[in-house]
Structures are given as C-alpha cells and as structure tokens.
Write a protein that holds these residues in place. Structure first.
Motif, PDB file in Angstrom:
ATOM      1  N   CYS A  83       4.306   2.968  -2.158  1.00  0.00           N
ATOM      2  CA  CYS A  83       5.594   3.022  -2.750  1.00  0.00           C
ATOM      3  C   CYS A  83       5.705   3.826  -3.909  1.00  0.00           C
ATOM      4  O   CYS A  83       5.707   3.564  -5.216  1.00  0.00           O
ATOM      5  N   LYS A  85       7.093   6.708  -6.715  1.00  0.00           N
ATOM      6  CA  LYS A  85       8.307   6.522  -7.499  1.00  0.00           C
ATOM      7  C   LYS A  85       8.969   7.876  -7.601  1.00  0.00           C
ATOM      8  O   LYS A  85       9.801   7.998  -8.616  1.00  0.00           O
ATOM      9  N   ASN A  86       8.443   8.901  -7.421  1.00  0.00           N
ATOM     10  CA  ASN A  86       8.918  10.338  -7.705  1.00  0.00           C
ATOM     11  C   ASN A  86       8.641  11.210  -6.799  1.00  0.00           C
ATOM     12  O   ASN A  86       7.837  10.999  -5.819  1.00  0.00           O
ATOM     13  N   GLU A  89       4.953  12.288  -5.877  1.00  0.00           N
ATOM     14  CA  GLU A  89       4.144  11.293  -5.190  1.00  0.00           C
ATOM     15  C   GLU A  89       4.470  11.443  -3.699  1.00  0.00           C
ATOM     16  O   GLU A  89       3.826  11.566  -2.781  1.00  0.00           O
ATOM     17  N   LEU A 110      13.739   8.425  -1.916  1.00  0.00           N
ATOM     18  CA  LEU A 110      13.141   7.654  -3.367  1.00  0.00           C
ATOM     19  C   LEU A 110      14.089   6.657  -3.596  1.00  0.00           C
ATOM     20  O   LEU A 110      13.665   5.494  -3.885  1.00  0.00           O
ATOM     21  N   ALA A 114      13.202   2.662  -3.508  1.00  0.00           N
ATOM     22  CA  ALA A 114      13.499   1.616  -4.682  1.00  0.00           C
ATOM     23  C   ALA A 114      14.326   0.383  -4.012  1.00  0.00           C
ATOM     24  O   ALA A 114      14.119  -0.644  -4.524  1.00  0.00           O
ATOM     25  N   ASP A 118      10.919  -1.787  -4.315  1.00  0.00           N
ATOM     26  CA  ASP A 118      10.769  -1.596  -5.778  1.00  0.00           C
ATOM     27  C   ASP A 118      10.195  -2.974  -6.301  1.00  0.00           C
ATOM     28  O   ASP A 118      11.165  -4.114  -5.948  1.00  0.00           O
TER      29      ASP A 118
END
Length: 125
Positions: A83, A85-86, A89, A110, A114, A118
């Motif tokens: 998972c 987040k940016n 990654e 992304l 999310a 998320d």
C-alpha cells in the motif's frame, strides 16, 4: 517441514492471514502443534500490516481498478501488500516505472490505492 502440494500461485498477505487464522481456529488439526509458533508469530506480524483491513471484495475492486495501468501480477500483489503512499514507493515497486507511467498515471495510481486500500478511509467504513 515438507511441501505436500506445490503451487505456482502467489498469495497476498490477506490470504496468508486468512489461511493461518483458519488453521488456528481449527483445533482438530494435528499439524497445529507443529505450526503453532510459526502461525502465532506470522498472524501477529500480519495483523500489523494493511491486510488486516482488507477483504476479498476490496481486493477484487482494487485489482479491477488497476487494469488500465497494465501492471504485472507481481507488481499488483506488491501494491496490495505494501500500500505505497507516494511516488517514490511506487517507483520502487514498478519496474521501469519512468518509462511505463506518466506523472499523471502515478497520481492516478496513488489515488486508486488511497481509495481502495487506505487504512484511515477503511476504518471510517
């Protein structure tokens, strides 16, 4: 330990957690004694990862949302398990990402992660 059935499929963290929890709850299995420590430690680890909040429905929805990005099975599995987040990654997960995805696709990917995975959003459900 011996592998009884060879399998060429990959399992997500959610699937591993689900299997181990069912083994743990099935007290009649003799193998439980041999696997008790491994099962316990693996469950404890996985319960602190994003898979704790995943479900088969959320996973299927996420995988369908990934179709436009033309990712490999391993990349999809890693996205599901990690998972990210940016964008950094994502670049570490997706091979040759600079050549395969535009900046807009990075942002869209992304957003998909999310929306579907998320942890904060899912805990509000």
């Amino acid at each position: 330990m011996e592998v009884l059935k060879e399998c060429s499929a990959y399992l997500s963290n959610y699937e591993v957690l689900d299997i181990l929890q069912s083994i743990k709850s099935n007290k009649k299995q003799k193998a439980l004694n041999q696997l008790a420590t491994i099962t316990y430690q693996t469950i404890r680890y996985l319960e602190d990862t994003p898979c704790k909040k995943q479900s088969p429905e959320k996973i299927n929805s996420f995988l369908q949302a990934l179709e436009p990005f033309k990712l490999t099975k391993c990349e999809k599995l890693t996205l599901l398990n990690q998972c990210p987040k940016n964008a950094l990654e994502l670049q570490l997960i997706i091979e040759d990402s600079e050549d395969r995805l535009t900046e807009e696709q990075f942002e869209a990917l992304l957003k998909v992660i999310a929306e579907h995975l998320d942890e904060e959003e899912q805990s509000a459900d």
